[in-house]
Scaffold this motif. Structure first.
Motif, PDB file in Angstrom:
ATOM      1  N   TYR A 185     145.914  57.069  20.976  1.00  0.00           N
ATOM      2  CA  TYR A 185     146.041  58.533  21.049  1.00  0.00           C
ATOM      3  C   TYR A 185     146.021  59.152  19.654  1.00  0.00           C
ATOM      4  O   TYR A 185     145.331  60.148  19.411  1.00  0.00           O
ATOM      5  CB  TYR A 185     147.333  58.898  21.776  1.00  0.00           C
ATOM      6  CG  TYR A 185     147.508  60.379  22.005  1.00  0.00           C
ATOM      7  CD1 TYR A 185     146.867  61.017  23.071  1.00  0.00           C
ATOM      8  CD2 TYR A 185     148.318  61.142  21.160  1.00  0.00           C
ATOM      9  CE1 TYR A 185     147.018  62.381  23.284  1.00  0.00           C
ATOM     10  CE2 TYR A 185     148.474  62.507  21.365  1.00  0.00           C
ATOM     11  CZ  TYR A 185     147.822  63.120  22.426  1.00  0.00           C
ATOM     12  OH  TYR A 185     147.964  64.475  22.618  1.00  0.00           O
ATOM     13  N   GLU A 186     146.769  58.565  18.741  1.00  0.00           N
ATOM     14  CA  GLU A 186     146.812  59.087  17.374  1.00  0.00           C
ATOM     15  C   GLU A 186     145.454  58.944  16.688  1.00  0.00           C
ATOM     16  O   GLU A 186     145.052  59.797  15.898  1.00  0.00           O
ATOM     17  CB  GLU A 186     147.894  58.353  16.576  1.00  0.00           C
ATOM     18  CG  GLU A 186     149.308  58.661  17.042  1.00  0.00           C
ATOM     19  CD  GLU A 186     150.340  57.714  16.462  1.00  0.00           C
ATOM     20  OE1 GLU A 186     151.516  58.119  16.352  1.00  0.00           O
ATOM     21  OE2 GLU A 186     149.977  56.555  16.129  1.00  0.00           O
TER      22      GLU A 186
ATOM     23  N   ILE B 242     138.632  62.523  26.905  1.00  0.00           N
ATOM     24  CA  ILE B 242     138.395  61.335  26.099  1.00  0.00           C
ATOM     25  C   ILE B 242     139.135  60.138  26.681  1.00  0.00           C
ATOM     26  O   ILE B 242     138.569  59.046  26.840  1.00  0.00           O
ATOM     27  CB  ILE B 242     138.836  61.583  24.637  1.00  0.00           C
ATOM     28  CG1 ILE B 242     137.888  62.581  23.963  1.00  0.00           C
ATOM     29  CG2 ILE B 242     138.868  60.272  23.847  1.00  0.00           C
ATOM     30  CD1 ILE B 242     138.361  63.043  22.595  1.00  0.00           C
ATOM     31  N   ILE B 243     140.414  60.325  27.016  1.00  0.00           N
ATOM     32  CA  ILE B 243     141.218  59.228  27.562  1.00  0.00           C
ATOM     33  C   ILE B 243     140.680  58.792  28.916  1.00  0.00           C
ATOM     34  O   ILE B 243     140.588  57.600  29.215  1.00  0.00           O
ATOM     35  CB  ILE B 243     142.690  59.658  27.668  1.00  0.00           C
ATOM     36  CG1 ILE B 243     143.262  59.913  26.269  1.00  0.00           C
ATOM     37  CG2 ILE B 243     143.513  58.594  28.392  1.00  0.00           C
ATOM     38  CD1 ILE B 243     144.631  60.567  26.273  1.00  0.00           C
TER      39      ILE B 243
ATOM     40  N   PHE C  15     147.243  51.993  27.773  1.00  0.00           N
ATOM     41  CA  PHE C  15     146.980  51.359  26.478  1.00  0.00           C
ATOM     42  C   PHE C  15     146.696  52.394  25.386  1.00  0.00           C
ATOM     43  O   PHE C  15     146.680  52.066  24.204  1.00  0.00           O
ATOM     44  CB  PHE C  15     145.790  50.395  26.582  1.00  0.00           C
ATOM     45  CG  PHE C  15     146.112  49.126  27.307  1.00  0.00           C
ATOM     46  CD1 PHE C  15     146.860  48.129  26.703  1.00  0.00           C
ATOM     47  CD2 PHE C  15     145.667  48.933  28.601  1.00  0.00           C
ATOM     48  CE1 PHE C  15     147.157  46.959  27.367  1.00  0.00           C
ATOM     49  CE2 PHE C  15     145.958  47.766  29.286  1.00  0.00           C
ATOM     50  CZ  PHE C  15     146.715  46.774  28.669  1.00  0.00           C
ATOM     51  N   ILE C  16     146.477  53.646  25.790  1.00  0.00           N
ATOM     52  CA  ILE C  16     146.184  54.695  24.808  1.00  0.00           C
ATOM     53  C   ILE C  16     147.365  54.894  23.856  1.00  0.00           C
ATOM     54  O   ILE C  16     147.203  55.380  22.731  1.00  0.00           O
ATOM     55  CB  ILE C  16     145.824  56.023  25.519  1.00  0.00           C
ATOM     56  CG1 ILE C  16     145.095  56.975  24.558  1.00  0.00           C
ATOM     57  CG2 ILE C  16     147.060  56.667  26.107  1.00  0.00           C
ATOM     58  CD1 ILE C  16     143.750  56.497  24.135  1.00  0.00           C
ATOM     59  N   ASP C  17     148.579  54.478  24.279  1.00  0.00           N
ATOM     60  CA  ASP C  17     149.766  54.608  23.440  1.00  0.00           C
ATOM     61  C   ASP C  17     150.117  53.308  22.731  1.00  0.00           C
ATOM     62  O   ASP C  17     151.213  53.169  22.185  1.00  0.00           O
ATOM     63  CB  ASP C  17     150.960  55.071  24.289  1.00  0.00           C
ATOM     64  CG  ASP C  17     150.764  56.482  24.845  1.00  0.00           C
ATOM     65  OD1 ASP C  17     150.323  57.349  24.071  1.00  0.00           O
ATOM     66  OD2 ASP C  17     151.032  56.696  26.034  1.00  0.00           O
TER      67      ASP C  17
ATOM     68  N   MET D 292     137.808  47.382  23.962  1.00  0.00           N
ATOM     69  CA  MET D 292     138.676  48.556  24.051  1.00  0.00           C
ATOM     70  C   MET D 292     138.423  49.506  22.890  1.00  0.00           C
ATOM     71  O   MET D 292     138.423  50.726  23.059  1.00  0.00           O
ATOM     72  CB  MET D 292     140.138  48.114  24.091  1.00  0.00           C
ATOM     73  CG  MET D 292     140.516  47.357  25.351  1.00  0.00           C
ATOM     74  SD  MET D 292     142.127  46.547  25.218  1.00  0.00           S
ATOM     75  CE  MET D 292     143.237  47.943  25.267  1.00  0.00           C
ATOM     76  N   GLN D 293     138.198  48.946  21.696  1.00  0.00           N
ATOM     77  CA  GLN D 293     137.882  49.792  20.541  1.00  0.00           C
ATOM     78  C   GLN D 293     136.568  50.536  20.753  1.00  0.00           C
ATOM     79  O   GLN D 293     136.443  51.713  20.406  1.00  0.00           O
ATOM     80  CB  GLN D 293     137.800  48.940  19.279  1.00  0.00           C
ATOM     81  CG  GLN D 293     139.124  48.384  18.805  1.00  0.00           C
ATOM     82  CD  GLN D 293     138.986  47.631  17.504  1.00  0.00           C
ATOM     83  OE1 GLN D 293     138.375  48.104  16.550  1.00  0.00           O
ATOM     84  NE2 GLN D 293     139.547  46.437  17.446  1.00  0.00           N
TER      85      GLN D 293
END
Length: 250
Positions: A110-111, A134-135, A143-145, A155-156
């Protein structure tokens, strides 16, 4: 309307350093003995490359490993500077070139959305309007956090692609990064690229797949050892791409 991308007589030279595994003592002695010094070799990765991509058009870069495709894409993206010549890109450029570029592995997904988007010149208030999409597109869920350092390469790639496309670039630069991840997500990415192309986005696609380039691109340039060896348009595509091949390719 100016072209999306102008590449004029671009060359790129690297200096290859050999014997870099020398120990501290050997390096010290090398200061006084020519025979022990590090050997350097000039390597010409690109040699006088020129072409123009018009607004809304798509160009495919083909060639074997080491032909200069990725180096050229990095120069267009502004990651590398050419040794000679120049590149002009008119519009917001989104490079999908290397996993992790523009991300901080210590920050959460997220960041990293905010970090990566800020590199495109977006303000936080504008990014917040796009985070939900986007998420959702990335399919990362909770996993976004999680810090990016715990992400797999797939994932990247999901996060990088989702950020890039939802920032609505005028020009998308895509390397073999789309080969990472499962087939279903690859198909989803390619469908999104097709949608963006219909809306006028320009595209430069690096791929080993001739079929993929034929599907998504109007034209192609084939590189071999840093020079253009072949260029043209695909059947039933327009022929407005201007390519000035080097003398060695003619």
């Amino acid at each position: 309307m100016p072209p999306a991308i102008i590449v004029e007589h671009v060359s790129k030279e690297f200096i290859l350093r050999h014997n870099r595994a020398m120990g501290l003592k050997t390096r010290f002695l090398a200061l006084f003995h020519q025979s022990k010094r590090e050997r350097r070799e000039r390597f010409l990765a690109l040699d006088d490359i020129s072409f123009t991509v018009e607004q809304g058009e798509a160009l495919g870069l083909l060639g074997h490993n080491g032909s200069g495709k990725s180096t050229l894409l990095q120069i267009i993206a502004g990651i590398l500077q050419p040794s000679a010549g120049r590149v002009i890109a008119n519009g917001r450029v989104a490079p999908l070139i290397q996993l992790g570029v523009g991300f901080n592995p210590e920050l959460t997904g997220y960041e990293n959305i905010f970090l990566n988007a800020s590199l495109y010149g977006f303000l936080n208030k504008d990014i917040k309007k796009r985070t939900k999409d986007i998420i959702e597109f990335s399919e990362l869920g909770h996993f976004i956090d999680t810090p990016l350092k715990h992400y797999s390469s797939g994932m990247q790639m999901r996060l990088g692609f989702a950020v890039a496309v939802y920032l609505q670039p005028d020009i998308l630069l895509a390397d073999e990064i789309l080969a990472v991840g499962d087939q279903a997500f690859q198909d989803k990415c390619l469908a999104k690229i097709s949608e963006m192309r219909e809306n006028g986005m320009s595209l430069v696609l690096v791929s080993h797949s001739q079929k993929q380039v034929e599907t998504f691109c109007d034209y192609f340039v084939r590189l071999d050892h840093g020079i253009i060896t072949e260029h043209g348009c695909f059947s039933n595509k327009s022929d407005s791409l201007i390519i000035a091949a080097t003398e060695s390719a003619t």
